[in-house]
Every structure is written in C-alpha cells, then in structure tokens.
Write an enzyme that holds these catalytic residues in place. Structure first.
Site, PDB file in Angstrom:
ATOM      1  CB  CYS A  98      -5.869  -4.248  -5.489  1.00 33.06           C
ATOM      2  SG  CYS A  98      -6.858  -4.017  -4.046  1.00 33.06           S
ATOM      3  CG  HIS A 108      -2.874  -0.066  -2.273  1.00 32.70           C
ATOM      4  ND1 HIS A 108      -2.802  -0.430  -3.655  1.00 32.70           N
ATOM      5  CD2 HIS A 108      -3.922  -0.921  -1.688  1.00 32.70           C
ATOM      6  CE1 HIS A 108      -3.936  -1.194  -3.827  1.00 32.70           C
ATOM      7  NE2 HIS A 108      -4.392  -1.623  -2.808  1.00 32.70           N
ATOM      8  CD  GLU A 109      -3.179  -1.979   2.155  1.00 32.67           C
ATOM      9  OE1 GLU A 109      -4.587  -2.178   2.308  1.00 32.67           O
ATOM     10  OE2 GLU A 109      -2.633  -2.804   1.215  1.00 32.67           O
ATOM     11  CG  HIS A 145      -8.198  -0.606   0.172  1.00 24.94           C
ATOM     12  ND1 HIS A 145      -9.031  -0.931  -0.746  1.00 24.94           N
ATOM     13  CD2 HIS A 145      -6.977  -1.434  -0.272  1.00 24.94           C
ATOM     14  CE1 HIS A 145      -8.557  -1.844  -1.650  1.00 24.94           C
ATOM     15  NE2 HIS A 145      -7.282  -2.023  -1.337  1.00 24.94           N
TER      16      HIS A 145
END
Length: 185
Positions: free
Chosen positions: A109, A152-153, A156
């Site tokens: 990250c 992953h995004e 976030h």
C-alpha cells in the site's frame, strides 16, 4: 495542482482520515478532472498500481487504477507488449458480485511504503462504478492484479486498510525498493 501528499498509516492524524468511510461523489463535478489527473500523477510517481482519494486526504468515493502493460520476452531477449496498460477512474464504485474462492497474494500500500503482506481476496469480482463522463460502467469478473487492486481501493473507500485483511501478521514484511512487488493504493 500536480503531485499530492500520500497520507501514511503510521501518522495518527493521517490514519484517522484513512480509516474513515468516504462520502459518495456528487456528479457532475467540475473539479473532478483535475483531482483525477493529480491522483494518476501521484500514483505513478510513487510506483503504484492504484490510489484512492482518501490517501491524498479527500474523503470521497473515488479511486484510480493503472494495471501495467503485459510484456512477453522473445527468444532473442527483447520484450514485446502483448496487452496494453489498463486504466480506470472509479467514481462511487461498488463490488456487486464476488467469487467465493479466495486468492491469497502479496499486497502493499502506498500509505505504508515498503511493507507487504499476504492478503486473501476474492479470486474475481464484478464492480459497478461511474466513469469521468458520468456514465455507469461495469467491470465483469475481473481477476488477477485488477481484481486485487479493485478490492484494495474499494476497501480504502470504506476505511479498511490492507493490514486489517492480513490473517497472519507474520507475513507482513519490509522490502527494499528493488525487491518490492507492484503496489496497490
């Protein structure tokens, strides 16, 4: 504006922003094109594959992804591009379907530079989002690096850090820049 500061997990004030669930982007949004350009520039400068808006202090549901071109080595040692770079601007993305099968892979990250861990993710995902022109789009059954980057995004945007997904924290390791794998946002 150009390059933006990437917030870091190890800074308590910045971590507070990184762990906040983001608000939907309202469309149309005239300032969005510049923000997206800044995000791509920042992500590329940091050698990333993805970047979510909260990583630069913007708590909106916006992320960018750039999957590098696929290269193949010829018998003479030269490399040739067999698939072009894939870029995505994801406004208000959501995972609408996900595989029950898991794929465990090394993940990093930009908000925790130099650290990577084994993260379980769905083997494939289908994601719906709005593009920069305000049109709804769908990425069907994304696999591999794209599936991992999408998950992953979107994590976030939900205030979830990749370190929270690691089942065995002993897999979290520090790597030098030379040996580091591709890094998602």
């Amino acid at each position: 504006m150009g390059l933006r500061h990437i917030l870091r997990i190890d800074n308590p004030d910045e971590k507070k922003i990184l762990t906040t669930r983001c608000h939907p982007v309202r469309m149309p949004n005239p300032s969005l094109k510049q923000l997206v350009a800044d995000m791509f520039e920042t992500m590329h400068a940091a050698n990333g594959v993805g970047l979510a808006a909260p990583q630069i202090g913007v708590t909106q549901r916006l992320a960018v992804i750039a999957i590098p071109p696929m290269m193949e080595e010829r018998p003479d040692g030269t490399k040739v591009e067999v698939a072009p770079e894939q870029t995505f601007v994801l406004i208000n993305p959501e995972i609408v379907k996900a595989s029950d099968q898991e794929d465990v892979g090394l993940e990093g990250c930009l908000s925790l530079p130099g650290w990577y861990g084994e993260v379980p993710r769905a083997a494939w995902v289908t994601v719906e989002y709005t593009d920069l022109n305000g049109r709804r789009q769908r990425i069907r059954r994304a696999t591999g690096l794209l599936a991992r980057a999408l998950q992953h995004e979107i994590d976030h945007l939900d205030g979830v850090l990749f370190t929270e997904r690691i089942r065995d924290l002993s897999t979290l390791k520090s790597y030098s820049e030379e040996e580091a794998p591709a890094t998602t946002g």
